[in-house]
Write a protein that holds these residues in place. Structure first.
Motif, short mmCIF file in Angstrom:
data_model
loop_
_atom_site.label_atom_id
_atom_site.label_comp_id
_atom_site.label_asym_id
_atom_site.label_seq_id
_atom_site.Cartn_x
_atom_site.Cartn_y
_atom_site.Cartn_z
N LEU A 486 0.87 -1.10 0.12
CA LEU A 486 -0.19 -0.17 0.11
C LEU A 486 0.82 1.31 0.06
CD1 LEU A 486 -2.80 -0.97 2.61
CD2 LEU A 486 -3.10 -0.76 -0.01
N THR A 487 1.91 1.21 0.95
CA THR A 487 2.68 2.36 0.92
C THR A 487 3.62 2.69 -0.52
OG1 THR A 487 3.14 2.08 3.45
CG2 THR A 487 4.87 3.56 2.25
N THR A 490 0.97 3.45 -3.34
CA THR A 490 0.49 4.74 -3.58
C THR A 490 1.42 5.75 -3.87
OG1 THR A 490 -1.28 4.03 -1.45
CG2 THR A 490 -0.84 6.45 -1.90
N PHE A 493 1.78 5.54 -7.53
CA PHE A 493 0.73 6.05 -8.20
C PHE A 493 0.74 7.60 -8.11
CE2 PHE A 493 -3.63 7.74 -7.76
CZ PHE A 493 -4.06 7.30 -8.94
N ALA A 494 1.13 8.25 -7.12
CA ALA A 494 0.92 9.69 -7.07
C ALA A 494 2.22 10.32 -7.75
CB ALA A 494 1.21 10.06 -5.57
N GLY A 511 2.12 1.89 -9.96
CA GLY A 511 1.93 1.77 -8.44
C GLY A 511 1.53 0.37 -8.25
N GLY A 515 4.24 -1.59 -6.10
CA GLY A 515 3.79 -1.86 -4.86
C GLY A 515 4.20 -3.51 -4.46
#
Length: 583
Positions: A486-487, A490, A493-494, A511, A515
Motif C-alpha cells: 500500500l505504501t 500509493t 501512483f502519485a 503503482g 507495490g
C-alpha cells in the motif's frame, strides 16, 4: 514403563540414554492416555529469559517466558500434522497448561547455559518457575531430564547462589552399562567372529578401560556403527586407555562420519564426498560454538536456541562486514538502475528540470533506505507494528497458516507459486526500468524473459523460503506485504503522473507493480542477505550452495536432528569434535 503422575527427575551422564528413556516414556504415556493429560516434549535449550528475569527481579517475566515457551511448543507440535495446527492459538495453549491438561517432559536443562559458565543461571530460573507452579490445579506434572553433575551442582548451590532443586520429585538415575550388557548387545547384533577379541577383553576385564569406555550407550552405539557399516576390524578398540579416551573417540567419530556419508545417498542417487561433508559440518559447528548465546537468541526469542542451525542466522559465517558490503552493493545496483531510468524519462518532454529534481529526490530517499536495510545486523522482521490496530480484519494465524505450510514445504504447486512470486516481482521491477528507458514492448519482453529466468533459477538452485525473514508468525507476512504494498503502491501512483507527466492509468499500473515488487523485495531482505552470504561461502568451499537440502540430508542420515524451525547436532560430543577441526 509406568508413570503415575507427580514429578519425575531422570539423571545420568552425557550419552547415558536419558533422552531415549524420556522419549520411550512419552510413547508409553500416549499409548495409555485415554482422556488424561497429554505429554508435551519441551527442549529446555529453546527457553530464553530477559536479564531482569535472570537476576531474580522479575518473577512475572520468568513465568511469562516459560508459559510462552510451552505455548509455542504446543502450537508447533499440533501443527506438525498440517491443517490440525489451525485448532490452537497461544492463549488456548496457555489455557490448556493452566487447566492441568499437559504433562511437561523437559529435556536438556543442562544445555540451557553456555559450556563452562560459572553458574547455570537459566537452568536455575527454570527450576524456580517450575517449583512455583504453572497450573491452577494441584501440581504440575513434570518429567525432567538432565546430567547428574549439573542438577546436583544446582542442588548444592554456590557462591552468591542459593541451592535450587526440583521439589517433590521421584528420581531415576540412569546407570552405566555393565560388561555383561555390553557383550550381550554386541553378540546379538553383530558378527561374533569379528567382534570376539573385543568381547573377550570386556568379559575378561569387566573393570578395565575398554569396558569403562563402552559403558556409555552413546559410545557403544558409535563404536558398533563405525566398524559395522564398512565391515572393518574393530580390534583398534583394544587400544582404549580409559573411559575418556579423546583420541579413540575422535577416530570413531571420523570413521562413523565417513561410513554415514557412504551409506546415505543424496536425493538423486549420488553421494556426497566425506571430506566435503566434514568441512561443511565443521563450518556449522564452529559457528555455533563461537556465536554468543544472547546474540543468537535475540533473533526470535520464542523460537531459536543457541545450538540451532537456522538458515537466516548463518550469514555471519561469510564475514559480517563483507556480507553487508555486498548486500549494500546489490541494493545500490538496483537503486542505481531505477534512478538512471527515472532521470532518462524525466528529461523527455516539458518541465524537464522540475521532473529531474523530483527524480533526484526519489533516488536519494531510495539510496538512504537501501543502505540502511543492508547495513542492519539483523534485518527488520516486521514493518507493521504501529499499524496493527488498523489490520484487525486480516486473517489470524488459524486461517492463514496454509500459506506458511505451502511456502515452507515447497512441493508441487507450492514450488510453482514460490517461483512465480520471484518471477513476477523481479520481472515487474525490470519491466518498469525498461519501460522508462525504451517503452512498453521492450519492457514486456525484458520483464518476461528476466522474470522467468530468475523464477526458475532461484527456485531450483537457491530456494525461496519466507521463514528467512526471521519471523515465523504467519500474520507477520500478511502485515509486511500489505503495509509495504500500500505504501509503495500509493507513492508510485502519485509520483508517476505528477513527476513524469504520465497518465493516471500508467500511474495506476506503475503503482501496482512497484507495490508488489517492492513489498516482495523489502519483506525478503534477510533472504537476499542469505543468497549473498551463501554465494560467498560456496565460492570459498565453506558450505554447499543448497544448504537447506544438505541439512535435510544430514537429518535423514542421523547426523542432525530437527529442532523447531532449525536443526541441531544429534550429540554434543560430535558437535564439539567437528568444531575443533583437528581432523
Amino acid at each position: 514403563m509406568a508413570y503415575s503422575g507427580g514429578r519425575l527427575l531422570i539423571l545420568g551422564d552425557a550419552g547415558g540414554g536419558k533422552t531415549f528413556l524420556a522419549r520411550r516414556l512419552v510413547l508409553d504415556l500416549l499409548a495409555a492416555r485415554g482422556d488424561g493429560p497429554v505429554p508435551l516434549w519441551l527442549d529446555a535449550s529453546r527457553l530464553s529469559f530477559s536479564k531482569t528475569a535472570l537476576d531474580g527481579s522479575d518473577e512475572p517475566g520468568v513465568r511469562s517466558a516459560v508459559e510462552q515457551w510451552i505455548a509455542d511448543a504446543v502450537i508447533q507440535t499440533v501443527g506438525d500434522g498440517g491443517p490440525a495446527r489451525t485448532q490452537c492459538l497461544p492463549a488456548e495453549a496457555i489455557k490448556l497448561l493452566r487447566s492441568g491438561g499437559l504433562i511437561l517432559v523437559v529435556d536438556g536443562i543442562d544445555e540451557m547455559d553456555p559450556t563452562g559458565a560459572p553458574y547455570p543461571t537459566r537452568a536455575a530460573a527454570l527450576l524456580r518457575s517450575l517449583n512455583r507452579g504453572l497450573t491452577d490445579v494441584d501440581g504440575t506434572r513434570i518429567i525432567l531430564t538432565g546430567r547428574t553433575a549439573v542438577l546436583r551442582g544446582l542442588a548444592e548451590g554456590g557462591v552468591d547462589h542459593d541451592p535450587v532443586l526440583l521439589q517433590d520429585t521421584y528420581t531415576i538415575v540412569v546407570q552405566q552399562l555393565t560388561s555383561e550388557q555390553i557383550s550381550t548387545y554386541i553378540r546379538q547384533r553383530y558378527s561374533a567372529q569379528r567382534w570376539q577379541p573385543v568381547i573377550d577383553r570386556i568379559t575378561g576385564r569387566p573393570e578395565g578401560p575398554l569396558a569403562a569406555y563402552l559403558s556409555s550407550p552413546w559410545r557403544l552405539y558409535l563404536a558398533c556403527a563405525a566398524y559395522e557399516r564398512d565391515g572393518s576390524d574393530p580390534s583398534p578398540l583394544l587400544l582404549v586407555t580409559g573411559a575418556a579416551d579423546e583420541e579413540v573417540e575422535a577416530g570413531l567419530l571420523d570413521r562413523y562420519l565417513r561410513s554415514t556419508v557412504r551409506h546415505h545417498p543424496r536425493s538423486r542417487g549420488a553421494f556426497h564426498k566425506p571430506e566435503a561433508v566434514r568441512r561443511w559440518l565443521h563450518t556449522l559447528a564452529a559457528h555455533i560454538e563461537q556465536t554468543p548465546t544472547e546474540g543468537q537468541r535475540w533473533i526470535d526469542r520464542a523460537w531459536l536456541a543457541p545450538s540451532d542451525i537456522a538458515l537466516h542466522t548463518i550469514w555471519p559465517i561469510a564475514g559480517v562486514v563483507r556480507v553487508r558490503l555486498w548486500h549494500m552493493m546489490v541494493h545500490l545496483l538496483a537503486v542505481a538502475s531505477f534512478a538512471i531510468a527515472l532521470l532518462v524519462a524525466a528529461e523527455r518532454g516539458e518541465d524537464a528540470a522540475l521532473k529531474v529534481r523530483w527524480s533526484l529526490l526519489v533516488a536519494a530517499v531510495l539510496v538512504v533506505w537501501a543502505v540502511w536495510l543492508a547495513w542492519r545486523y539483523w534485518p527488520p522482521r516486521s514493518y507493521a507494528t504501529s499499524a496493527r490496530p488498523l489490520l484487525a480484519w486480516l486473517p489470524d494465524d488459524r486461517r492463514d497458516d496454509a500459506r506458511s505450510n505451502s511456502l515452507r514445504k515447497r512441493r508441487g504447486l507450492g514450488r510453482f507459486f514460490a517461483g512465480l512470486e520471484v518471477a513476477l516481482a523481479i520481472g515487474g521491477g525490470v519491466g518498469v526500468v525498461c519501460y522508462l528507458l525504451a517503452g512498453l514492448w521492450p519492457a514486456v519482453v525484458a520483464g518476461v524473459l528476466v522474470g522467468a529466468a530468475m523464477g526458475v533459477g532461484m527456485e531450483r538452485y537457491v530456494g525461496l523460503d519466507r521463514s528467512l525473514t526471521g519471523t515465523f508468525h504467519v500474520r507477520g507476512y500478511w502485515e509486511n506485504d500489505l503495509i509495504l504494498a500500500l505504501t509503495l503502491g500509493t507513492a508510485g501512483f502519485a509520483f508517476f503522473p505528477l513527476a513524469l507527466g504520465e497518465s493516471s492509468y500508467a500511474g495506476l499500473a506503475f503503482g501496482a507493480i512497484l507495490g508488489f515488487s517492492g513489498a516482495f523485495a523489502l519483506s525478503l531482505v534477510a533472504w537476499l542477505r542469505y543468497v549473498v552470504a551463501m554465494t560467498i561461502m560456496r565460492v570459498g568451499g565453506l558450505l554447499p550452495w543448497r544448504l537447506a537440502a544438505f541439512l535435510y540430508w544430514a537429518y535423514e542420515a542421523g547426523l542432525l536432528r530437527v529442532s523447531g524451525v532449525g536443526y541441531q547436532f544429534r550429540h554434543q560430543r560430535m558437535q564439539a569434535w567437528l568444531a575443533r577441526g583437528d581432523h
